[in-house]
Design an enzyme around this catalytic site. Structure first.
Site, PDB file in Angstrom:
ATOM      1  N   PRO A  18      -4.821 -38.689  -1.331  1.00 34.27           N
ATOM      2  CA  PRO A  18      -3.863 -39.447  -1.759  1.00 34.27           C
ATOM      3  C   PRO A  18      -2.677 -38.654  -2.131  1.00 34.27           C
ATOM      4  CG  PRO A  18      -5.409 -38.591  -3.010  1.00 34.27           C
ATOM      5  CD  PRO A  18      -5.791 -38.372  -1.618  1.00 34.27           C
ATOM      6  N   CYS A 102      -3.353 -33.557 -10.368  1.00 30.61           N
ATOM      7  CA  CYS A 102      -1.476 -33.365  -9.989  1.00 30.61           C
ATOM      8  C   CYS A 102      -1.857 -32.424 -11.090  1.00 30.61           C
ATOM      9  CB  CYS A 102      -1.404 -35.184 -11.040  1.00 30.61           C
ATOM     10  SG  CYS A 102       0.343 -34.600 -10.393  1.00 30.61           S
ATOM     11  N   GLY A 228      -3.352 -34.370   3.792  1.00 29.79           N
ATOM     12  CA  GLY A 228      -2.844 -34.383   2.971  1.00 29.79           C
ATOM     13  C   GLY A 228      -1.167 -34.211   4.475  1.00 29.79           C
ATOM     14  N   ARG A 229      -0.621 -32.909   3.968  1.00 31.15           N
ATOM     15  CA  ARG A 229       0.389 -33.111   4.272  1.00 31.15           C
ATOM     16  C   ARG A 229       1.020 -32.847   6.243  1.00 31.15           C
ATOM     17  NH1 ARG A 229       2.026 -27.909   1.206  1.00 31.15           N
ATOM     18  NH2 ARG A 229      -0.359 -27.464   1.293  1.00 31.15           N
TER      19      ARG A 229
HETATM   20  C1  LIG Z   1       3.966 -36.056  -1.073  1.00 27.78           C
HETATM   21  C2  LIG Z   1       2.863 -35.562  -1.821  1.00 27.78           C
HETATM   22  C3  LIG Z   1       2.037 -36.284  -2.824  1.00 27.78           C
HETATM   23  C4  LIG Z   1       0.901 -35.801  -2.934  1.00 27.78           C
HETATM   24  N1  LIG Z   1       0.748 -37.060  -4.347  1.00 27.78           N
HETATM   25  C5  LIG Z   1      -0.556 -36.765  -4.584  1.00 27.78           C
HETATM   26  C6  LIG Z   1      -1.417 -37.857  -5.105  1.00 27.78           C
HETATM   27  O1  LIG Z   1      -0.844 -38.818  -5.452  1.00 27.78           O
HETATM   28  N2  LIG Z   1      -3.079 -37.925  -5.613  1.00 27.78           N
HETATM   29  C7  LIG Z   1      -2.906 -36.776  -5.315  1.00 27.78           C
HETATM   30  O2  LIG Z   1      -4.053 -36.778  -5.971  1.00 27.78           O
HETATM   31  N3  LIG Z   1      -2.968 -35.203  -4.881  1.00 27.78           N
HETATM   32  C8  LIG Z   1      -1.772 -35.347  -4.228  1.00 27.78           C
HETATM   33  N4  LIG Z   1      -1.057 -34.594  -3.179  1.00 27.78           N
HETATM   34  C9  LIG Z   1      -1.677 -33.686  -3.330  1.00 27.78           C
HETATM   35  C10 LIG Z   1      -2.404 -33.468  -2.027  1.00 27.78           C
HETATM   36  O3  LIG Z   1      -3.506 -34.804  -2.141  1.00 27.78           O
HETATM   37  C11 LIG Z   1      -2.961 -32.547  -1.151  1.00 27.78           C
HETATM   38  O4  LIG Z   1      -4.389 -32.443  -2.508  1.00 27.78           O
HETATM   39  C12 LIG Z   1      -2.461 -31.339  -1.047  1.00 27.78           C
HETATM   40  O5  LIG Z   1      -1.690 -31.919  -0.474  1.00 27.78           O
HETATM   41  C13 LIG Z   1      -3.572 -30.107  -0.121  1.00 27.78           C
HETATM   42  O6  LIG Z   1      -3.631 -31.140   0.936  1.00 27.78           O
HETATM   43  P1  LIG Z   1      -2.964 -30.781   2.375  1.00 27.78           P
HETATM   44  O7  LIG Z   1      -2.342 -28.768   2.687  1.00 27.78           O
HETATM   45  O8  LIG Z   1      -3.406 -30.944   3.450  1.00 27.78           O
HETATM   46  O9  LIG Z   1      -0.942 -31.543   2.716  1.00 27.78           O
HETATM   47  C14 LIG Z   1       0.446 -35.118  -2.928  1.00 27.78           C
HETATM   48  C15 LIG Z   1       0.468 -34.330  -2.125  1.00 27.78           C
HETATM   49  C16 LIG Z   1       1.981 -34.031  -1.402  1.00 27.78           C
HETATM   50  C17 LIG Z   1       2.240 -32.975   0.062  1.00 27.78           C
END
Ligand SMILES: Cc1cc2nc3c(=O)[nH]c(=O)nc-3n(C[C@H](O)[C@H](O)[C@H](O)COP(=O)(O)O)c2cc1C
Length: 332
Positions: A18, A102, A228-229
């Site tokens: 998400p 969050c 995510g990213r």
């Molecule tokens: C732009 C952005 C928005 C995010 N919004 C949410 C969200 O709405 N809900 C959530 O559980 N995590 C949110 N996250 C966290 C991501 O889901 C994830 O846990 C975090 O980016 C680490 O994973 P990654 O290294 O693969 O990006 C967000 C992250 C980013 C970068």
């Protein structure tokens, strides 16, 4: 076979995380086409939904083609969260996900998101009541703990499992870390290695290459990766990981033509879904990543992110296709 409730996901599924303002229906659809096994909406405020705030309600839209899809909600008030379940069910998602991760101040200060990591009993009670309220599978996304000195994720995961959640996704950082430092997957592996755990444990945080995904599977023994990213501007990441799993080699770089086509479809789907103005505006954040690495790209990027008329953005895509046709991207 990994399952969330009755939803069968194959071996080591890849989940689209998400992400606020990113994981909207057009982006989720693109990721699904490229191999995401489950997609999640961005978090939706329970208080916003109860007030019928248009912005929150719009976040409940889902396309049939993106299933299975989880709607993620956040909040800390029991009554609001339970009412929210009833509202969310009307959108007919496959999964309801609770955001207990969050780190943002305005969310945690109300005890929601990662704020609830300070009150594990409330976290457990809230989850238990939400599970009772719906027949849909309820999943949780959380972090390792509030801070380094209060990491109790093994206990937390077990308690949430025991009140009925169907899977847990754990971001390998504490709230105190926000997004700093490296994600630590060892405590996530400890959750998985707890002999009492029987629901899938998904790892999250810094899965940014196919090799890292393989490490999460092979070295840490987790049930799947939430991404995510690495997917922003690169919905092909899911395909890239799956290709690597199958062949041990990286997929050939995504061509400029494929990138332009994805950007074009992304924009068109956004306009169809949100209207011209919002569609043009909200797709802007993706272009930098779609075209990352192209030298002397500024002029074109500026056109894409400053034009208010979609015709001009589509024209910029055409120009890019002509101008940079020979450019070779790196493989991921
Ligand atoms: C732009 C952005 C928005 C995010 N919004 C949410 C969200 O709405 N809900 C959530 O559980 N995590 C949110 N996250 C966290 C991501 O889901 C994830 O846990 C975090 O980016 C680490 O994973 P990654 O290294 O693969 O990006 C967000 C992250 C980013 C970068």
């Amino acid at each position: 076979m990994v399952k969330i409730g009755d939803i069968e996901l194959g071996g080591f599924p890849l989940l689209l995380a998400p992400m606020e303002d990113v994981s909207d229906p057009p982006f989720r659809a693109l990721c699904k086409e490229q191999g995401a096994d489950v997609v999640y909406t961005e978090f939706v405020s329970s208080e916003g939904l109860i007030r019928n705030a248009a912005k929150s309600v719009m976040k409940l839209d889902i396309y049939e083609k993106e299933r299975p899809v989880g709607i993620q909600i956040f909040g800390a008030n029991m009554d609001s969260m339970l009412q929210t379940i009833d509202i969310v069910e009307k959108s007919n998602p496959d999964i309801i996900d609770i955001n207990f991760g969050c780190p943002v101040k305005k969310v945690v200060s109300k005890g929601a998101g990662a704020g609830i990591l300070k009150d594990i009993c409330l976290m457990e009670k809230l989850t238990a009541e939400m599970v009772k309220r719906t027949n849909l599978p309820v999943t949780v996304k959380t972090r390792l703990g509030w801070d380094h000195d209060s990491i109790k994720i093994v206990e937390v995961a077990e308690r949430l499992q025991d009140v009925g959640i169907k899977s847990i996704a754990i971001h390998g950082r504490t709230r105190a870390q926000m997004y700093k430092g490296d994600a630590d997957w060892k405590p996530i592996a400890a959750v998985k290695n707890n002999p009492r755990m029987h629901i899938p444990v998904f790892g999250n945080g810094d899965v940014n290459t196919p090799e890292r995904a393989a490490e999460m599977r092979d070295r840490y023994g987790l049930d799947g990766a939430m991404i995510g990213r690495a997917s922003i501007g690169n919905p092909w990441f899911f395909k890239q990981v799956k290709h690597y799993f199958k062949t041990g080699e990286r997929l050939a770089p995504i061509s400029l033509a494929e990138r332009v086509e994805a950007a074009r479809r992304h924009l068109q789907m956004s306009i169809d879904w949100k209207g011209e103005k919002l569609g043009v505006f909200e797709t802007r954040r993706h272009y930098t990543n779609y075209f990352k690495g192209i030298p002397n790209f500024k002029e074109y990027r500026m056109k894409m992110v400053t034009s208010d008329d979609s015709k001009d953005v589509f024209a910029a895509f055409d120009e890019v296709l002509k101008k940079f046709s020979g450019y070779e991207f790196n493989a991921i």
